[in-house]
Write an enzyme that holds these catalytic residues in place. Structure first.
Site, PDB file in Angstrom:
ATOM      1  N   ASP A 179      33.038  48.034 -20.211  1.00  0.00           N
ATOM      2  CA  ASP A 179      32.241  47.912 -20.645  1.00  0.00           C
ATOM      3  C   ASP A 179      31.364  46.611 -19.541  1.00  0.00           C
ATOM      4  O   ASP A 179      30.545  46.214 -19.157  1.00  0.00           O
ATOM      5  CB  ASP A 179      31.265  47.461 -21.736  1.00  0.00           C
ATOM      6  CG  ASP A 179      32.412  47.948 -22.987  1.00  0.00           C
ATOM      7  OD1 ASP A 179      32.551  49.238 -23.227  1.00  0.00           O
ATOM      8  OD2 ASP A 179      32.613  47.960 -24.033  1.00  0.00           O
ATOM      9  N   GLY A 187      29.802  47.765 -16.557  1.00  0.00           N
ATOM     10  CA  GLY A 187      28.907  48.320 -15.813  1.00  0.00           C
ATOM     11  C   GLY A 187      28.778  48.681 -15.115  1.00  0.00           C
ATOM     12  O   GLY A 187      28.441  49.089 -13.850  1.00  0.00           O
ATOM     13  N   LYS A 188      30.475  50.015 -15.470  1.00  0.00           N
ATOM     14  CA  LYS A 188      30.978  50.359 -14.132  1.00  0.00           C
ATOM     15  C   LYS A 188      29.539  51.596 -13.275  1.00  0.00           C
ATOM     16  O   LYS A 188      29.390  52.066 -12.714  1.00  0.00           O
ATOM     17  CB  LYS A 188      32.259  51.535 -14.831  1.00  0.00           C
ATOM     18  CG  LYS A 188      32.493  50.375 -14.720  1.00  0.00           C
ATOM     19  CD  LYS A 188      34.045  51.133 -14.607  1.00  0.00           C
ATOM     20  CE  LYS A 188      34.229  51.608 -16.795  1.00  0.00           C
ATOM     21  NZ  LYS A 188      34.954  50.032 -17.331  1.00  0.00           N
ATOM     22  N   LYS A 220      26.412  51.882 -13.428  1.00  0.00           N
ATOM     23  CA  LYS A 220      25.378  51.303 -12.599  1.00  0.00           C
ATOM     24  C   LYS A 220      26.048  51.577 -11.481  1.00  0.00           C
ATOM     25  O   LYS A 220      25.680  51.847  -9.754  1.00  0.00           O
ATOM     26  CB  LYS A 220      25.253  50.185 -13.163  1.00  0.00           C
ATOM     27  CG  LYS A 220      24.230  49.600 -12.231  1.00  0.00           C
ATOM     28  CD  LYS A 220      23.617  48.061 -12.577  1.00  0.00           C
ATOM     29  CE  LYS A 220      22.107  47.097 -12.339  1.00  0.00           C
ATOM     30  NZ  LYS A 220      22.220  46.957 -10.986  1.00  0.00           N
ATOM     31  N   ASN A 231      36.396  58.486 -25.191  1.00  0.00           N
ATOM     32  CA  ASN A 231      36.053  56.964 -25.514  1.00  0.00           C
ATOM     33  C   ASN A 231      35.221  55.880 -24.625  1.00  0.00           C
ATOM     34  O   ASN A 231      35.104  55.299 -24.835  1.00  0.00           O
ATOM     35  CB  ASN A 231      37.539  56.575 -26.040  1.00  0.00           C
ATOM     36  CG  ASN A 231      38.243  56.873 -23.977  1.00  0.00           C
ATOM     37  OD1 ASN A 231      38.301  57.557 -23.345  1.00  0.00           O
ATOM     38  ND2 ASN A 231      39.253  55.694 -24.345  1.00  0.00           N
ATOM     39  N   GLY A 250      31.938  54.651 -22.315  1.00  0.00           N
ATOM     40  CA  GLY A 250      30.519  54.536 -22.177  1.00  0.00           C
ATOM     41  C   GLY A 250      29.794  54.229 -20.574  1.00  0.00           C
ATOM     42  O   GLY A 250      30.368  53.082 -20.643  1.00  0.00           O
ATOM     43  N   HIS A 251      29.535  55.361 -20.110  1.00  0.00           N
ATOM     44  CA  HIS A 251      28.640  54.569 -18.936  1.00  0.00           C
ATOM     45  C   HIS A 251      27.215  55.188 -19.647  1.00  0.00           C
ATOM     46  O   HIS A 251      27.137  56.052 -20.161  1.00  0.00           O
ATOM     47  CB  HIS A 251      28.924  55.831 -17.640  1.00  0.00           C
ATOM     48  CG  HIS A 251      30.129  55.819 -17.470  1.00  0.00           C
ATOM     49  ND1 HIS A 251      31.205  54.098 -17.014  1.00  0.00           N
ATOM     50  CD2 HIS A 251      30.869  56.787 -16.654  1.00  0.00           C
ATOM     51  CE1 HIS A 251      31.801  54.655 -16.729  1.00  0.00           C
ATOM     52  NE2 HIS A 251      32.315  56.323 -16.214  1.00  0.00           N
ATOM     53  N   THR A 252      26.554  54.016 -19.209  1.00  0.00           N
ATOM     54  CA  THR A 252      25.086  53.854 -19.704  1.00  0.00           C
ATOM     55  C   THR A 252      24.549  54.040 -17.798  1.00  0.00           C
ATOM     56  O   THR A 252      24.752  53.491 -16.962  1.00  0.00           O
ATOM     57  CB  THR A 252      23.921  53.286 -19.499  1.00  0.00           C
ATOM     58  OG1 THR A 252      24.989  53.341 -21.595  1.00  0.00           O
ATOM     59  CG2 THR A 252      22.377  53.199 -20.484  1.00  0.00           C
ATOM     60  N   THR A 278      38.458  54.126 -31.233  1.00  0.00           N
ATOM     61  CA  THR A 278      36.909  54.493 -30.867  1.00  0.00           C
ATOM     62  C   THR A 278      37.321  56.211 -31.972  1.00  0.00           C
ATOM     63  O   THR A 278      36.283  56.943 -32.736  1.00  0.00           O
ATOM     64  CB  THR A 278      36.797  55.424 -29.605  1.00  0.00           C
ATOM     65  OG1 THR A 278      37.748  56.539 -28.760  1.00  0.00           O
ATOM     66  CG2 THR A 278      36.357  54.584 -28.180  1.00  0.00           C
ATOM     67  N   GLN A 323      36.948  52.318 -18.852  1.00  0.00           N
ATOM     68  CA  GLN A 323      37.425  50.780 -19.938  1.00  0.00           C
ATOM     69  C   GLN A 323      38.039  50.371 -18.731  1.00  0.00           C
ATOM     70  O   GLN A 323      37.278  50.144 -18.399  1.00  0.00           O
ATOM     71  CB  GLN A 323      38.890  51.775 -21.077  1.00  0.00           C
ATOM     72  CG  GLN A 323      39.228  52.365 -22.191  1.00  0.00           C
ATOM     73  CD  GLN A 323      38.920  53.444 -21.973  1.00  0.00           C
ATOM     74  OE1 GLN A 323      39.606  55.089 -20.607  1.00  0.00           O
ATOM     75  NE2 GLN A 323      37.919  55.041 -22.086  1.00  0.00           N
ATOM     76  N   THR A 378      44.224  50.835 -24.729  1.00  0.00           N
ATOM     77  CA  THR A 378      43.784  52.731 -24.925  1.00  0.00           C
ATOM     78  C   THR A 378      45.433  52.988 -24.790  1.00  0.00           C
ATOM     79  O   THR A 378      46.302  52.567 -24.308  1.00  0.00           O
ATOM     80  CB  THR A 378      42.819  52.697 -24.202  1.00  0.00           C
ATOM     81  OG1 THR A 378      42.387  54.347 -24.146  1.00  0.00           O
ATOM     82  CG2 THR A 378      43.059  52.614 -22.475  1.00  0.00           C
ATOM     83  N   ASP A 385      28.885  46.616 -32.716  1.00  0.00           N
ATOM     84  CA  ASP A 385      28.716  45.340 -31.173  1.00  0.00           C
ATOM     85  C   ASP A 385      29.774  44.754 -30.418  1.00  0.00           C
ATOM     86  O   ASP A 385      30.718  44.971 -31.681  1.00  0.00           O
ATOM     87  CB  ASP A 385      28.568  44.209 -33.233  1.00  0.00           C
ATOM     88  CG  ASP A 385      26.803  43.734 -33.134  1.00  0.00           C
ATOM     89  OD1 ASP A 385      25.805  44.955 -32.569  1.00  0.00           O
ATOM     90  OD2 ASP A 385      26.232  43.352 -34.212  1.00  0.00           O
ATOM     91  N   VAL A 444      21.649  42.316 -10.838  1.00  0.00           N
ATOM     92  CA  VAL A 444      20.842  40.809 -11.734  1.00  0.00           C
ATOM     93  C   VAL A 444      20.322  41.512 -12.432  1.00  0.00           C
ATOM     94  O   VAL A 444      19.041  41.433 -12.789  1.00  0.00           O
ATOM     95  CB  VAL A 444      19.981  40.643 -10.427  1.00  0.00           C
ATOM     96  CG1 VAL A 444      21.083  39.657  -9.738  1.00  0.00           C
ATOM     97  CG2 VAL A 444      19.282  42.141  -9.447  1.00  0.00           C
TER      98      VAL A 444
HETATM   99  P1  IMP Z   1      40.815  54.505 -27.652  1.00  0.00           P
HETATM  100  O1  IMP Z   1      40.276  54.229 -27.020  1.00  0.00           O
HETATM  101  O2  IMP Z   1      39.612  55.328 -28.631  1.00  0.00           O
HETATM  102  O3  IMP Z   1      42.146  54.702 -28.081  1.00  0.00           O
HETATM  103  O4  IMP Z   1      40.793  52.190 -28.654  1.00  0.00           O
HETATM  104  C1  IMP Z   1      41.413  51.681 -28.029  1.00  0.00           C
HETATM  105  C2  IMP Z   1      41.061  50.673 -28.319  1.00  0.00           C
HETATM  106  O5  IMP Z   1      40.064  50.515 -26.948  1.00  0.00           O
HETATM  107  C3  IMP Z   1      40.144  49.788 -28.450  1.00  0.00           C
HETATM  108  O6  IMP Z   1      39.845  48.631 -28.451  1.00  0.00           O
HETATM  109  C4  IMP Z   1      38.593  50.229 -27.992  1.00  0.00           C
HETATM  110  O7  IMP Z   1      37.737  49.429 -28.911  1.00  0.00           O
HETATM  111  C5  IMP Z   1      38.875  50.256 -27.186  1.00  0.00           C
HETATM  112  N1  IMP Z   1      38.009  51.688 -26.229  1.00  0.00           N
HETATM  113  C6  IMP Z   1      37.875  52.560 -25.718  1.00  0.00           C
HETATM  114  N2  IMP Z   1      37.147  52.993 -24.503  1.00  0.00           N
HETATM  115  C7  IMP Z   1      36.619  51.636 -24.958  1.00  0.00           C
HETATM  116  C8  IMP Z   1      35.638  51.356 -23.718  1.00  0.00           C
HETATM  117  O8  IMP Z   1      34.890  52.559 -22.880  1.00  0.00           O
HETATM  118  N3  IMP Z   1      34.832  50.480 -22.896  1.00  0.00           N
HETATM  119  C9  IMP Z   1      35.599  49.360 -24.022  1.00  0.00           C
HETATM  120  N4  IMP Z   1      36.198  49.217 -25.175  1.00  0.00           N
HETATM  121  C10 IMP Z   1      37.090  50.606 -25.352  1.00  0.00           C
END
Ligand code: IMP
Length: 428
Positions: A13, A15-16, A18, A38, A40-42, A128, A223, A238, A303, A413
């Site tokens: 997370d 900010g990849k 971007k 799992n 998440g890129h915005t 996730t 991740q 992960t 959160d 920024v």
């Molecule tokens: P999993 O990847 O769903 O098996 O989750 C394993 C751990 O990696 C957990 O703590 C998740 O919250 C974290 N996690 C998985 N994907 C992301 C991501 O894209 N950003 C931040 N944490 C992640």
């Protein structure tokens, strides 16, 4: 400068999206090499905001071929729904390539992820719940289902039956759940086969040819470094390798082909899920970082835990990834603090430690040693060059660079596509 890896230097997370988007116009291929939906890129393009979980962010750049490599685990239902969501918004997705060797997340992998977490209770990982870990477990146990299996019904049936033989014992006898019917799973998977067929390719061959032809290939990690199964805060990680080596195995490209490894580094730290986090804040500063930084998971809506910048982690990311550059993101979030603490080392059992301890026990006991840097109050979102930044913001960036062990070549920024200061081009 054809092959670059872009990965998270902290717990994800950073900010990849971007960063990949900034490069998108000049990049010929954007490749995901590990993880699944799992991630998440915005990505913000003009006034449009896109949240991608599985697809490489290059899907939003018209000249770019997005690739899902062999190291990714793919939920076919999610793949099709992300594609149709983009199509409805006018994005052309026809160039997507999907490795025939990528493993499929099946409905039973998702069930196992959820029941295992429930079973673990207080010791849960906080996954996730998307079936990521159980799908990689099946891959390593050699009972996984690959994309190519969708095109041989008899093989698919045999493999699903074999996988469910053991899982159904677990589900019924240990977890007290109903058994899953192999026939139903096969039918569901076959239902995706034709819809996906047009994307399936020998992506290793395509990518190596592209590199031979001097095309620009960007490998995009999901991740982050500290969530890596080998180099992260195990077991709170992960199940794949977001670190730079994962780009080679997860895409079938040799390490000699990679020219640059860029770590995305948030100007403070966040983490989702359970596990140690030395600079975590439980006070109003943590609350403010969460609010101002919009620190809520793109994938899970949870959160994020927030804390100050941790230079020990940044140095570790430089080491295990062989980073050549950093892209520092979200510097604007820190505007308004009079003083900004930065963790420069840990104290473990009364001793000062400069490097990330390899022992899990030590890391759980690590207390941050802070140095405090002066803050700034000026709006920095319009800054176009490093010299446009207030002196204290410049000093903050320079201090981070010195502590982290690689040059900071770009600074975010603001969330918009153009709210980035480029210091050294990633493509030169
Ligand atoms: P999993 O990847 O769903 O098996 O989750 C394993 C751990 O990696 C957990 O703590 C998740 O919250 C974290 N996690 C998985 N994907 C992301 C991501 O894209 N950003 C931040 N944490 C992640």
């Amino acid at each position: 400068m054809p092959a670059l890896v872009l990965l998270g230097a902290q717990w994800g997370d950073e900010g990849k999206g971007k960063a990949t988007d900034l490069l998108g116009g000049s990049v010929d291929y954007v490749v995901r090499y590990q993880g699944g939906n799992n991630a998440g890129h915005t990505v913000v393009v003009g006034d449009q905001k896109y949240a991608l979980h599985l697809l490489p962010s290059g899907i939003l750049s018209p000249g770019c071929t997005p690739v899902i490599g062999n190291g990714v685990v793919v939920d076919p239902a999610v793949l099709l729904s992300e594609l149709s969501g983009l199509n409805e918004r006018g994005v052309d997705t026809s160039k997507l390539l999907l490795s025939g060797n990528a493993h499929l997340i099946t409905p039973y992998n998702i069930t196992v992820d959820k029941v295992t977490e429930r079973f673990l209770g207080k010791r849960k990982i906080g996954t996730t719940g998307r079936g990521i870990g159980p799908t990689y477990a099946d891959k390593i146990n050699r009972v996984g289902i690959r994309v190519q299996d969708l095109y041989d019904e008899s093989i698919l049936t045999q493999k699903v039956e074999a996988a469910l033989d053991v899982k159904n014992q677990l589900l019924t006898k240990l977890y007290n759940r109903r058994a899953i019917e192999a026939g139903q799973v096969v039918e569901e998977l076959l239902g995706y086969a034709e819809q996906i067929k047009g994307y399936v390719a020998d992506t290793t061959l395509v990518l190596n040819k592209a590199l031979d032809d001097d095309k620009v290939v960007l490998f995009e990690g999901g991740q982050g470094t500290l969530l890596d199964i080998d180099h992260g805060t195990y077991p709170f990680v992960t199940s794949s390798n977001p670190t730079a080596g994962g780009a080679c195995t997860g895409a079938g490209v040799g390490p000699t082909k990679i020219n640059r490894v860029i770590g995305i580094l948030k100007a403070y730290t966040t983490r989702v899920g359970a596990g140690p986090f030395p600079t975590e804040l439980f006070d109003e500063d943590g609350e403010a970082l969460r609010r101002i930084g919009g620190e809520r998971g793109v994938t899970t809506g949870r959160d994020r835990r927030c804390g100050w910048f941790d230079a020990v982690i940044a140095r570790y990311a430089t080491r295990v990834n062989g980073l050549t550059d950093f892209f520092l993101t979200k510097l604007d979030v820190l505007t308004g603090w009079e003083q900004i603490p930065v963790c420069v080392a840990y104290e473990i059992d009364g001793k000062r430690v400069e490097e990330l301890p390899y022992s899990q026990t030590d890391f759980h006991h690590a207390k941050p040693v802070y140095e405090t840097l002066p803050g700034w109050s000026e709006d920095i979102t319009k800054a176009k060059s490093f010299s446009d930044l207030p002196k204290n913001a410049q000093a903050y960036v320079k201090a981070l660079e010195e502590m982290s062990g690689a040059p900071i070549s770009a600074i975010g920024v603001g969330p918009g596509r153009d709210e980035t200061i480029e210091i050294n081009s990633f493509l030169s």
